[in-house]
Design an enzyme around this catalytic site. Structure first.
Site, PDB file in Angstrom:
ATOM      1  N   ASP A 171      55.262  50.036  -1.968  1.00 24.18           N
ATOM      2  CA  ASP A 171      55.225  49.422  -3.313  1.00 24.18           C
ATOM      3  C   ASP A 171      55.627  47.945  -3.238  1.00 24.18           C
ATOM      4  O   ASP A 171      54.950  47.084  -3.811  1.00 24.18           O
ATOM      5  CB  ASP A 171      56.179  50.199  -4.238  1.00 24.18           C
ATOM      6  CG  ASP A 171      56.271  49.589  -5.622  1.00 24.18           C
ATOM      7  OD1 ASP A 171      55.428  49.910  -6.465  1.00 24.18           O
ATOM      8  OD2 ASP A 171      57.197  48.772  -5.858  1.00 24.18           O
ATOM      9  N   GLU A 207      58.124  55.395  -8.742  1.00 21.50           N
ATOM     10  CA  GLU A 207      56.698  55.704  -8.877  1.00 21.50           C
ATOM     11  C   GLU A 207      56.534  57.209  -9.049  1.00 21.50           C
ATOM     12  O   GLU A 207      57.435  57.985  -8.702  1.00 21.50           O
ATOM     13  CB  GLU A 207      55.940  55.249  -7.623  1.00 21.50           C
ATOM     14  CG  GLU A 207      55.919  53.757  -7.422  1.00 21.50           C
ATOM     15  CD  GLU A 207      55.290  53.017  -8.592  1.00 21.50           C
ATOM     16  OE1 GLU A 207      54.109  53.235  -8.874  1.00 21.50           O
ATOM     17  OE2 GLU A 207      55.992  52.235  -9.240  1.00 21.50           O
ATOM     18  N   VAL A 261      54.193  42.741 -10.784  1.00 20.84           N
ATOM     19  CA  VAL A 261      55.086  42.174  -9.758  1.00 20.84           C
ATOM     20  C   VAL A 261      56.441  41.900 -10.400  1.00 20.84           C
ATOM     21  O   VAL A 261      56.535  41.102 -11.335  1.00 20.84           O
ATOM     22  CB  VAL A 261      54.503  40.851  -9.181  1.00 20.84           C
ATOM     23  CG1 VAL A 261      55.411  40.309  -8.093  1.00 20.84           C
ATOM     24  CG2 VAL A 261      53.098  41.069  -8.650  1.00 20.84           C
ATOM     25  N   VAL A 299      55.954  53.438 -18.722  1.00 23.36           N
ATOM     26  CA  VAL A 299      55.495  52.103 -19.131  1.00 23.36           C
ATOM     27  C   VAL A 299      54.750  52.167 -20.471  1.00 23.36           C
ATOM     28  O   VAL A 299      55.007  51.367 -21.381  1.00 23.36           O
ATOM     29  CB  VAL A 299      54.607  51.480 -18.025  1.00 23.36           C
ATOM     30  CG1 VAL A 299      54.011  50.166 -18.485  1.00 23.36           C
ATOM     31  CG2 VAL A 299      55.428  51.278 -16.751  1.00 23.36           C
ATOM     32  N   GLY A 348      63.226  56.589 -14.842  1.00 24.68           N
ATOM     33  CA  GLY A 348      61.863  56.038 -14.978  1.00 24.68           C
ATOM     34  C   GLY A 348      61.602  54.854 -14.070  1.00 24.68           C
ATOM     35  O   GLY A 348      60.619  54.142 -14.261  1.00 24.68           O
ATOM     36  N   GLU A 388      51.129  40.493 -15.181  1.00 25.43           N
ATOM     37  CA  GLU A 388      52.532  40.070 -15.057  1.00 25.43           C
ATOM     38  C   GLU A 388      53.459  41.224 -14.691  1.00 25.43           C
ATOM     39  O   GLU A 388      54.368  41.074 -13.878  1.00 25.43           O
ATOM     40  CB  GLU A 388      52.978  39.434 -16.383  1.00 25.43           C
ATOM     41  CG  GLU A 388      54.402  38.924 -16.386  1.00 25.43           C
ATOM     42  CD  GLU A 388      54.599  37.797 -15.397  1.00 25.43           C
ATOM     43  OE1 GLU A 388      55.057  38.079 -14.278  1.00 25.43           O
ATOM     44  OE2 GLU A 388      54.291  36.641 -15.723  1.00 25.43           O
ATOM     45  N   LYS A 445      53.310  44.437  -3.915  1.00 23.73           N
ATOM     46  CA  LYS A 445      53.711  43.313  -4.786  1.00 23.73           C
ATOM     47  C   LYS A 445      53.755  42.014  -3.984  1.00 23.73           C
ATOM     48  O   LYS A 445      53.350  40.957  -4.473  1.00 23.73           O
ATOM     49  CB  LYS A 445      55.079  43.605  -5.401  1.00 23.73           C
ATOM     50  CG  LYS A 445      55.050  44.750  -6.395  1.00 23.73           C
ATOM     51  CD  LYS A 445      56.459  45.235  -6.687  1.00 23.73           C
ATOM     52  CE  LYS A 445      56.478  46.388  -7.672  1.00 23.73           C
ATOM     53  NZ  LYS A 445      57.763  47.082  -7.715  1.00 23.73           N
TER      54      LYS A 445
HETATM   55  P1  NAP Z   1      54.186  57.570 -15.272  1.00 22.86           P
HETATM   56  O1  NAP Z   1      55.456  57.660 -16.014  1.00 22.86           O
HETATM   57  O2  NAP Z   1      53.899  58.536 -14.187  1.00 22.86           O
HETATM   58  O3  NAP Z   1      52.999  57.600 -16.358  1.00 22.86           O
HETATM   59  C1  NAP Z   1      51.651  57.650 -15.986  1.00 22.86           C
HETATM   60  C2  NAP Z   1      50.831  57.965 -17.227  1.00 22.86           C
HETATM   61  O4  NAP Z   1      49.470  57.931 -16.871  1.00 22.86           O
HETATM   62  C3  NAP Z   1      51.121  59.334 -17.837  1.00 22.86           C
HETATM   63  O5  NAP Z   1      51.136  59.253 -19.231  1.00 22.86           O
HETATM   64  C4  NAP Z   1      49.951  60.184 -17.358  1.00 22.86           C
HETATM   65  O6  NAP Z   1      49.557  61.176 -18.286  1.00 22.86           O
HETATM   66  C5  NAP Z   1      48.850  59.142 -17.256  1.00 22.86           C
HETATM   67  N1  NAP Z   1      47.892  59.516 -16.224  1.00 22.86           N
HETATM   68  C6  NAP Z   1      48.112  59.661 -14.904  1.00 22.86           C
HETATM   69  N2  NAP Z   1      46.982  60.013 -14.258  1.00 22.86           N
HETATM   70  C7  NAP Z   1      46.040  60.118 -15.221  1.00 22.86           C
HETATM   71  C8  NAP Z   1      44.668  60.478 -15.216  1.00 22.86           C
HETATM   72  N3  NAP Z   1      44.047  60.818 -14.072  1.00 22.86           N
HETATM   73  N4  NAP Z   1      43.995  60.478 -16.382  1.00 22.86           N
HETATM   74  C9  NAP Z   1      44.612  60.154 -17.530  1.00 22.86           C
HETATM   75  N5  NAP Z   1      45.918  59.803 -17.613  1.00 22.86           N
HETATM   76  C10 NAP Z   1      46.613  59.795 -16.468  1.00 22.86           C
HETATM   77  O7  NAP Z   1      54.024  56.127 -14.609  1.00 22.86           O
HETATM   78  P2  NAP Z   1      54.733  54.783 -15.082  1.00 22.86           P
HETATM   79  O8  NAP Z   1      56.078  54.704 -14.456  1.00 22.86           O
HETATM   80  O9  NAP Z   1      54.595  54.603 -16.515  1.00 22.86           O
HETATM   81  O10 NAP Z   1      53.840  53.704 -14.270  1.00 22.86           O
HETATM   82  C11 NAP Z   1      52.556  53.378 -14.698  1.00 22.86           C
HETATM   83  C12 NAP Z   1      52.075  52.154 -13.909  1.00 22.86           C
HETATM   84  O11 NAP Z   1      52.955  51.059 -14.139  1.00 22.86           O
HETATM   85  C13 NAP Z   1      52.061  52.341 -12.392  1.00 22.86           C
HETATM   86  O12 NAP Z   1      51.019  51.574 -11.860  1.00 22.86           O
HETATM   87  C14 NAP Z   1      53.398  51.757 -11.956  1.00 22.86           C
HETATM   88  O13 NAP Z   1      53.373  51.304 -10.630  1.00 22.86           O
HETATM   89  C15 NAP Z   1      53.491  50.581 -12.894  1.00 22.86           C
HETATM   90  N6  NAP Z   1      54.844  50.099 -13.136  1.00 22.86           N
HETATM   91  C16 NAP Z   1      55.840  50.971 -13.398  1.00 22.86           C
HETATM   92  C17 NAP Z   1      57.100  50.480 -13.680  1.00 22.86           C
HETATM   93  C18 NAP Z   1      58.252  51.416 -13.981  1.00 22.86           C
HETATM   94  O14 NAP Z   1      59.397  50.931 -14.050  1.00 22.86           O
HETATM   95  N7  NAP Z   1      58.027  52.701 -14.163  1.00 22.86           N
HETATM   96  C19 NAP Z   1      57.354  49.106 -13.682  1.00 22.86           C
HETATM   97  C20 NAP Z   1      56.278  48.228 -13.401  1.00 22.86           C
HETATM   98  C21 NAP Z   1      55.031  48.744 -13.127  1.00 22.86           C
HETATM   99  P3  NAP Z   1      50.512  62.455 -18.594  1.00 22.86           P
HETATM  100  O15 NAP Z   1      51.750  61.871 -19.218  1.00 22.86           O
HETATM  101  O16 NAP Z   1      49.741  63.290 -19.548  1.00 22.86           O
HETATM  102  O17 NAP Z   1      50.784  63.100 -17.283  1.00 22.86           O
HETATM  103  N1  HSE Z   2      58.683  51.903  -8.838  1.00 25.28           N
HETATM  104  C1  HSE Z   2      58.716  50.498  -9.056  1.00 25.28           C
HETATM  105  C2  HSE Z   2      60.050  49.953  -8.620  1.00 25.28           C
HETATM  106  C3  HSE Z   2      58.471  50.183 -10.498  1.00 25.28           C
HETATM  107  O1  HSE Z   2      60.984  50.744  -8.494  1.00 25.28           O
HETATM  108  O2  HSE Z   2      60.162  48.751  -8.389  1.00 25.28           O
HETATM  109  C4  HSE Z   2      58.308  48.714 -10.772  1.00 25.28           C
HETATM  110  O3  HSE Z   2      57.135  48.222 -10.191  1.00 25.28           O
END
Ligand code: NAP
Ligand code: HSE
Length: 430
Positions: free
Chosen positions: A216, A205, A147, A30, A202, A144, A220
């Protein structure tokens, strides 16, 4: 906390000449999606809206890691104290999980810094408390992206449908589960293979069991229910079933009876009683939701004024999620408030059990179908449609609660003639 982050007004961002300093928590799917969006569309946003969003600092775990997208000028640090020393017009939280996200977001909100988050786990657990902190500091928390990722659902509810009563929501709220079930049904992939691809893309979670267990989607759904009906529905009040070990054979058996297996999130409010479930459900192929594939999400709001309103769009992935984050950043920069302006206080929702018809998929030893049918009927199960296939029995039931159907598992489990028994809620309606 530096003085710069202590100012108490959300519209502060608009007072500086167009430049909006963003602190970014997390540079994973993200966070990088946001950096990419700003790199590719920043000039257009500046031309159209007179606002230049600039990520000035990023907090990660591993500051030395190579990233495909990173802010061109921002500092990348693994030290929360260093991050907090920055002065920001807004902070985007894309770390995930409850800690350290909760401590950091509370601290920023207390200091009057507007926060935009994509983190549904944080909101499902701490949403009301964080919003209270934001309100007390004269700032806002917007979510936004938390969810249905790219679907502008919360802003739709923020600005529209003010005269409508939404009685029911029928949705796909987890992109990974939808992607996985699509691949199993369409490509014959195994669960583990499909999950590995979803992770690579990507969508999943950091801990994909949150996607597959239904947690998850339940997080939402609980946020959405609060926006729709003004009162939180605790996670424990949502009947949650995970995708489990769905196989392509099960998808085929369901298809033979005219159903697609889909990860459904459902909530309904009737005379103060809320029924909510998340489950891999058998959806009639004639239902619009049945054709929603890959990581797409689907949200159908049944309203009393305009009938059903349906939104479909990418429910996971860096760019779609960043698109929603950017909309929130624009709202903050224009001095907007929270995305969940509560109307008059509502009475607490009374959780009620969800009774739905069920699809039974039983894998049997040869010639066992009649015995098993007799047993089911003897146990008082009201069967509707029954179809026998090679070493399998497929049947639908009258509406039943989950407890009642699970008691069948206990009944059938010890039988040597039953090699496997799977039960799926059936989604009614269109
Ligand atoms: P991700 O790829 O695992 O990235 C998490 C990031 O946070 C990484 O850069 C990580 O650092 C950093 N991080 C984790 N723990 C940390 C800590 N204790 N201190 C400092 N930095 C920390 O996760 P993501 O997919 O981007 O998701 C992030 C959020 O957005 C989550 O809440 C997820 O539910 C939400 N979300 C995700 C999506 C999706 O499609 N992926 C869609 C909507 C919402 P490092 O890179 O150095 O490990
Ligand atoms: N892991 C979540 C999903 C990311 O697959 O819907 C979006 O919130």
């Amino acid at each position: 906390m530096p003085t710069e982050t202590r100012t108490r007004r959300a519209p502060r961002a608009t007072r500086r000449a167009g430049r909006i300093r963003i602190g970014l928590l997390g540079l994973g799917t993200v966070g990088q999606g946001l950096c990419r969006l700003l790199a590719e569309r920043g000039a257009r946003i500046e031309a159209d809206h007179g606002l230049r969003f600039e990520v000035t600092s990023v907090l990660v775990r591993d500051a030395g890691r190579e990233r495909a997208f990173a802010p061109p000028r921002g500092r990348v640090t693994a030290d929360p104290a260093e991050f907090l020393r920055g002065g920001y017009d807004c902070v985007v939280e894309a770390i995930g999980g409850t800690e350290p996200a909760h401590s950091l977001v509370s601290r920023l909100l207390r200091a009057g810094v507007p926060v935009v988050t994509a983190n549904k786990a944080l909101l499902a657990e701490h949403g009301p408390a964080l919003r209270a902190i934001a309100a007390g500091s004269g700032t806002c928390l917007r979510a936004e992206a938390a969810v249905a990722a790219g679907i502008p659902l919360l802003s739709l509810l923020e600005h529209s449908l003010k005269a409508a009563t939404v009685r029911r929501v029928t949705a796909i709220l987890n992109g990974t589960s939808n992607f996985v079930l699509t691949r199993i049904a369409r490509e014959g992939e195994r669960l583990g293979e499909a999950v590995a691809i979803a992770r690579r893309l990507g969508f999943a979670e950091a801990d994909p069991t949150l996607d597959l267990s239904g947690v998850d989607a339940a997080q939402k759904l609980s946020i959405l229910v609060e926006r729709l009906w003004g009162t939180a529905l605790p996670l424990e009040a949502i009947d949650v079933l995970g995708v489990g070990e769905v196989t392509s054979r099960e998808c085929e058996l369901a298809a033979a009876l005219g159903y697609a297996l889909k990860p459904v999130a459902f909530a309904e409010l009737e005379q103060g009683e809320a029924r909510a479930f998340v489950a891999p459900a058998a959806v009639p192929v004639s239902h619009r939701l049945a054709g929603v594939e890959e990581e797409l999400n689907y949200v159908q709001l049944d309203t009393d004024t305009l009938g059903p309103l349906t939104l479909v769009g990418k429910g996971a992935g860096g760019l779609p999620t960043a698109s929603s984050i950017l909309d929130d950043l624009l709202a903050v920069a224009r001095g907007g408030g929270p995305d969940d302006v509560p109307s008059s206080p509502r009475a607490p929702l009374r959780p009620a059990p969800c009774r739905t018809p069920w699809l039974l998929l039983l894998t049997l030893a040869a010639d066992a179908a009649d015995t098993v049918l007799e047993l089911l009927r003897g146990a008082g199960v009201r069967l509707r449609e029954v179809r026998q296939a090679t070493q399998a029995l497929v049947a639908t039931t009258a509406p039943e609660t989950r407890e009642r159907i699970e008691s069948l598992g206990a009944l059938l489990g010890p039988l040597r003639a039953v090699a496997g028994a799977r039960f799926f809620r059936i989604l009614k309606g269109e």
